[in-house]
Design a protein around this motif. Structure first.
Motif, PDB file in Angstrom:
ATOM      1  N   MET A  49       0.850  -1.190   0.000  1.00 34.25           N
ATOM      2  CA  MET A  49       0.000   0.000   0.000  1.00 34.25           C
ATOM      3  C   MET A  49       0.884   1.239   0.000  1.00 34.25           C
ATOM      4  SD  MET A  49      -2.911   1.560   0.215  1.00 34.25           S
ATOM      5  CE  MET A  49      -4.110   0.342   0.658  1.00 34.25           C
ATOM      6  N   PRO A  50       0.898   2.006  -1.095  1.00 37.48           N
ATOM      7  CA  PRO A  50       1.701   3.227  -1.107  1.00 37.48           C
ATOM      8  C   PRO A  50       1.067   4.295  -0.203  1.00 37.48           C
ATOM      9  CG  PRO A  50       0.400   3.073  -3.106  1.00 37.48           C
ATOM     10  CD  PRO A  50       0.169   1.807  -2.342  1.00 37.48           C
ATOM     11  N   LEU A  51       1.862   4.874   0.673  1.00 38.04           N
ATOM     12  CA  LEU A  51       1.396   5.975   1.520  1.00 38.04           C
ATOM     13  C   LEU A  51       1.807   7.312   0.923  1.00 38.04           C
ATOM     14  CD1 LEU A  51       2.192   4.424   5.002  1.00 38.04           C
ATOM     15  CD2 LEU A  51       0.018   4.411   3.760  1.00 38.04           C
ATOM     16  N   ARG A  52       2.894   7.291   0.176  1.00 43.01           N
ATOM     17  CA  ARG A  52       3.341   8.406  -0.679  1.00 43.01           C
ATOM     18  C   ARG A  52       3.696   7.772  -2.017  1.00 43.01           C
ATOM     19  NH1 ARG A  52       7.363  11.884   3.152  1.00 43.01           N
ATOM     20  NH2 ARG A  52       5.733  12.951   4.328  1.00 43.01           N
ATOM     21  N   ARG A  53       3.575   8.516  -3.078  1.00 40.83           N
ATOM     22  CA  ARG A  53       3.866   7.994  -4.421  1.00 40.83           C
ATOM     23  C   ARG A  53       5.202   7.259  -4.420  1.00 40.83           C
ATOM     24  NH1 ARG A  53       3.065   9.773 -10.171  1.00 40.83           N
ATOM     25  NH2 ARG A  53       5.051   9.365 -11.213  1.00 40.83           N
ATOM     26  N   CYS A  54       5.187   6.007  -4.867  1.00 44.97           N
ATOM     27  CA  CYS A  54       6.398   5.179  -4.933  1.00 44.97           C
ATOM     28  C   CYS A  54       6.796   5.014  -6.400  1.00 44.97           C
ATOM     29  CB  CYS A  54       6.148   3.815  -4.307  1.00 44.97           C
ATOM     30  SG  CYS A  54       5.787   3.866  -2.546  1.00 44.97           S
ATOM     31  N   GLU A  55       8.072   5.239  -6.669  1.00 48.42           N
ATOM     32  CA  GLU A  55       8.565   5.175  -8.039  1.00 48.42           C
ATOM     33  C   GLU A  55       9.602   4.082  -8.210  1.00 48.42           C
ATOM     34  OE1 GLU A  55       9.861   9.100  -9.138  1.00 48.42           O
ATOM     35  OE2 GLU A  55       7.884   9.976  -8.716  1.00 48.42           O
ATOM     36  N   LYS A  56       9.608   3.517  -9.418  1.00 44.18           N
ATOM     37  CA  LYS A  56      10.523   2.429  -9.804  1.00 44.18           C
ATOM     38  C   LYS A  56      10.390   1.239  -8.866  1.00 44.18           C
ATOM     39  CE  LYS A  56      13.673   5.086 -12.524  1.00 44.18           C
ATOM     40  NZ  LYS A  56      15.019   5.273 -12.988  1.00 44.18           N
ATOM     41  N   VAL A  57       9.149   0.829  -8.618  1.00 45.42           N
ATOM     42  CA  VAL A  57       8.855  -0.297  -7.727  1.00 45.42           C
ATOM     43  C   VAL A  57       9.043  -1.601  -8.486  1.00 45.42           C
ATOM     44  CG1 VAL A  57       7.124  -1.414  -6.278  1.00 45.42           C
ATOM     45  CG2 VAL A  57       7.168   1.083  -6.468  1.00 45.42           C
ATOM     46  N   THR A  58       9.863  -2.470  -7.930  1.00 44.05           N
ATOM     47  CA  THR A  58      10.062  -3.812  -8.467  1.00 44.05           C
ATOM     48  C   THR A  58       9.667  -4.805  -7.386  1.00 44.05           C
ATOM     49  OG1 THR A  58      11.804  -3.091  -9.963  1.00 44.05           O
ATOM     50  CG2 THR A  58      11.757  -5.430  -9.417  1.00 44.05           C
ATOM     51  N   LEU A  59       8.879  -5.795  -7.779  1.00 48.43           N
ATOM     52  CA  LEU A  59       8.342  -6.795  -6.864  1.00 48.43           C
ATOM     53  C   LEU A  59       8.568  -8.161  -7.492  1.00 48.43           C
ATOM     54  CD1 LEU A  59       6.578  -7.014  -4.266  1.00 48.43           C
ATOM     55  CD2 LEU A  59       4.595  -6.822  -5.754  1.00 48.43           C
ATOM     56  N   LYS A  60       9.362  -9.016  -6.833  1.00 41.00           N
ATOM     57  CA  LYS A  60       9.673 -10.350  -7.353  1.00 41.00           C
ATOM     58  C   LYS A  60       9.252 -11.405  -6.339  1.00 41.00           C
ATOM     59  CE  LYS A  60      13.690  -8.723  -9.920  1.00 41.00           C
ATOM     60  NZ  LYS A  60      15.141  -8.808 -10.068  1.00 41.00           N
ATOM     61  N   GLY A  61       8.825 -12.561  -6.840  1.00 35.85           N
ATOM     62  CA  GLY A  61       8.408 -13.665  -5.978  1.00 35.85           C
ATOM     63  C   GLY A  61       6.908 -13.732  -5.791  1.00 35.85           C
ATOM     64  N   ALA A  62       6.184 -12.825  -6.444  1.00 39.24           N
ATOM     65  CA  ALA A  62       4.733 -12.740  -6.320  1.00 39.24           C
ATOM     66  C   ALA A  62       4.059 -13.292  -7.578  1.00 39.24           C
ATOM     67  CB  ALA A  62       4.313 -11.291  -6.113  1.00 39.24           C
ATOM     68  N   VAL A  63       2.809 -13.688  -7.437  1.00 42.11           N
ATOM     69  CA  VAL A  63       2.037 -14.144  -8.589  1.00 42.11           C
ATOM     70  C   VAL A  63       1.937 -13.013  -9.613  1.00 42.11           C
ATOM     71  CG1 VAL A  63      -0.249 -14.912  -9.357  1.00 42.11           C
ATOM     72  CG2 VAL A  63       0.764 -15.880  -7.273  1.00 42.11           C
ATOM     73  N   TRP A  64       1.758 -11.763  -9.137  1.00 38.86           N
ATOM     74  CA  TRP A  64       1.689 -10.599 -10.020  1.00 38.86           C
ATOM     75  C   TRP A  64       2.874  -9.683  -9.714  1.00 38.86           C
ATOM     76  CZ3 TRP A  64      -2.730 -12.344  -7.394  1.00 38.86           C
ATOM     77  CH2 TRP A  64      -3.627 -13.029  -8.204  1.00 38.86           C
ATOM     78  N   PRO A  65       4.030  -9.926 -10.370  1.00 41.59           N
ATOM     79  CA  PRO A  65       5.231  -9.114 -10.116  1.00 41.59           C
ATOM     80  C   PRO A  65       5.093  -7.716 -10.717  1.00 41.59           C
ATOM     81  CG  PRO A  65       5.647 -10.663 -11.886  1.00 41.59           C
ATOM     82  CD  PRO A  65       4.250 -10.958 -11.374  1.00 41.59           C
ATOM     83  N   LEU A  66       5.957  -6.835 -10.277  1.00 44.89           N
ATOM     84  CA  LEU A  66       6.024  -5.484 -10.823  1.00 44.89           C
ATOM     85  C   LEU A  66       7.463  -5.215 -11.258  1.00 44.89           C
ATOM     86  CD1 LEU A  66       4.060  -3.521  -8.052  1.00 44.89           C
ATOM     87  CD2 LEU A  66       3.182  -4.235 -10.287  1.00 44.89           C
ATOM     88  N   GLU A  67       7.623  -4.376 -12.262  1.00 50.78           N
ATOM     89  CA  GLU A  67       8.961  -4.012 -12.735  1.00 50.78           C
ATOM     90  C   GLU A  67       8.982  -2.521 -13.034  1.00 50.78           C
ATOM     91  OE1 GLU A  67      12.884  -4.598 -13.472  1.00 50.78           O
ATOM     92  OE2 GLU A  67      11.558  -6.287 -13.024  1.00 50.78           O
ATOM     93  N   ASN A  68       9.746  -1.765 -12.239  1.00 51.75           N
ATOM     94  CA  ASN A  68       9.870  -0.315 -12.417  1.00 51.75           C
ATOM     95  C   ASN A  68       8.509   0.385 -12.520  1.00 51.75           C
ATOM     96  OD1 ASN A  68      12.719  -0.127 -12.325  1.00 51.75           O
ATOM     97  ND2 ASN A  68      12.807  -0.921 -14.406  1.00 51.75           N
ATOM     98  N   SER A  69       7.595   0.015 -11.643  1.00 53.03           N
ATOM     99  CA  SER A  69       6.232   0.558 -11.647  1.00 53.03           C
ATOM    100  C   SER A  69       6.114   1.766 -10.733  1.00 53.03           C
ATOM    101  CB  SER A  69       5.241  -0.506 -11.177  1.00 53.03           C
ATOM    102  OG  SER A  69       5.243  -1.599 -12.051  1.00 53.03           O
ATOM    103  N   ILE A  70       5.037   2.499 -10.926  1.00 55.17           N
ATOM    104  CA  ILE A  70       4.671   3.601 -10.036  1.00 55.17           C
ATOM    105  C   ILE A  70       3.450   3.168  -9.246  1.00 55.17           C
ATOM    106  CG2 ILE A  70       3.747   5.947  -9.940  1.00 55.17           C
ATOM    107  CD1 ILE A  70       5.443   6.579 -12.418  1.00 55.17           C
ATOM    108  N   LEU A  71       3.488   3.334  -7.926  1.00 54.75           N
ATOM    109  CA  LEU A  71       2.345   3.040  -7.065  1.00 54.75           C
ATOM    110  C   LEU A  71       1.892   4.337  -6.426  1.00 54.75           C
ATOM    111  CD1 LEU A  71       3.533  -0.187  -5.172  1.00 54.75           C
ATOM    112  CD2 LEU A  71       2.209  -0.017  -7.291  1.00 54.75           C
ATOM    113  N   GLU A  72       0.586   4.582  -6.493  1.00 56.16           N
ATOM    114  CA  GLU A  72       0.020   5.781  -5.887  1.00 56.16           C
ATOM    115  C   GLU A  72      -1.195   5.399  -5.059  1.00 56.16           C
ATOM    116  OE1 GLU A  72       0.303   9.599  -8.286  1.00 56.16           O
ATOM    117  OE2 GLU A  72       0.009   8.085  -9.850  1.00 56.16           O
ATOM    118  N   LEU A  73      -1.418   6.132  -3.990  1.00 57.16           N
ATOM    119  CA  LEU A  73      -2.590   5.937  -3.169  1.00 57.16           C
ATOM    120  C   LEU A  73      -3.832   6.174  -4.026  1.00 57.16           C
ATOM    121  CD1 LEU A  73      -3.295   5.257  -0.252  1.00 57.16           C
ATOM    122  CD2 LEU A  73      -3.346   7.693   0.239  1.00 57.16           C
ATOM    123  N   GLY A  74      -4.810   5.292  -3.897  1.00 59.17           N
ATOM    124  CA  GLY A  74      -6.031   5.425  -4.684  1.00 59.17           C
ATOM    125  C   GLY A  74      -6.120   4.439  -5.837  1.00 59.17           C
ATOM    126  N   PHE A  75      -5.034   3.741  -6.139  1.00 56.65           N
ATOM    127  CA  PHE A  75      -5.032   2.723  -7.183  1.00 56.65           C
ATOM    128  C   PHE A  75      -4.815   1.376  -6.511  1.00 56.65           C
ATOM    129  CE2 PHE A  75      -3.913   6.633  -9.259  1.00 56.65           C
ATOM    130  CZ  PHE A  75      -4.666   6.593 -10.424  1.00 56.65           C
TER     131      PHE A  75
END
Length: 117
Positions: A49-75
């Motif tokens: 859960m992003p509390l402040r805009r997160c940039e270049k987020v990479t998430l590995k080991g998950a069913v739905w990985p992320l690569e250099n993503s932006i996370l913002e509150l409300g999405f």
């Protein structure tokens, strides 16, 4: 009360302390820019859960990985993910996020000393 919870989260964001939270149904870790590695049982649910805009987020080991993503509150594209394996890697360059790890009713809630859940 919800207002106290939100006030506490605001204080946590500004703190230099390592913030970890145990709730009735899970664990949470406040993340600031950097790299993190957790051992979490395959199949367990978690959210970032992003509390402040997160940039270049990479998430590995998950069913739905992320690569250099932006996370913002409300999405919601970083909510209710699931562990594909037993190691989760999270990294980002800017922002503040809360990692929430769901626990089932049979699991006692305590934060492990070596980030293993």
């Amino acid at each position: 009360r919800l207002d106290h919870l939100l006030g506490s989260l605001s204080s946590f964001i500004r703190s230099d302390l390592r913030i970890r939270i145990a709730t009735r149904d899970g664990l949470a870790d406040l993340l600031k820019p950097g790299s993190y590695r957790y051992r979490i049982n395959a199949g367990r649910r978690f959210s970032v859960m992003p509390l402040r805009r997160c940039e270049k987020v990479t998430l590995k080991g998950a069913v739905w990985p992320l690569e250099n993503s932006i996370l913002e509150l409300g999405f919601s594209h970083s909510l209710s993910n699931c562990m594909e394996h037993d190691e989760l890697e999270i990294s980002f360059e800017k922002g503040v996020a809360l990692l929430l790890i769901s626990m089932d009713a049979q699991t006692s809630v305590s934060w492990p000393s070596e980030d293993t859940v």
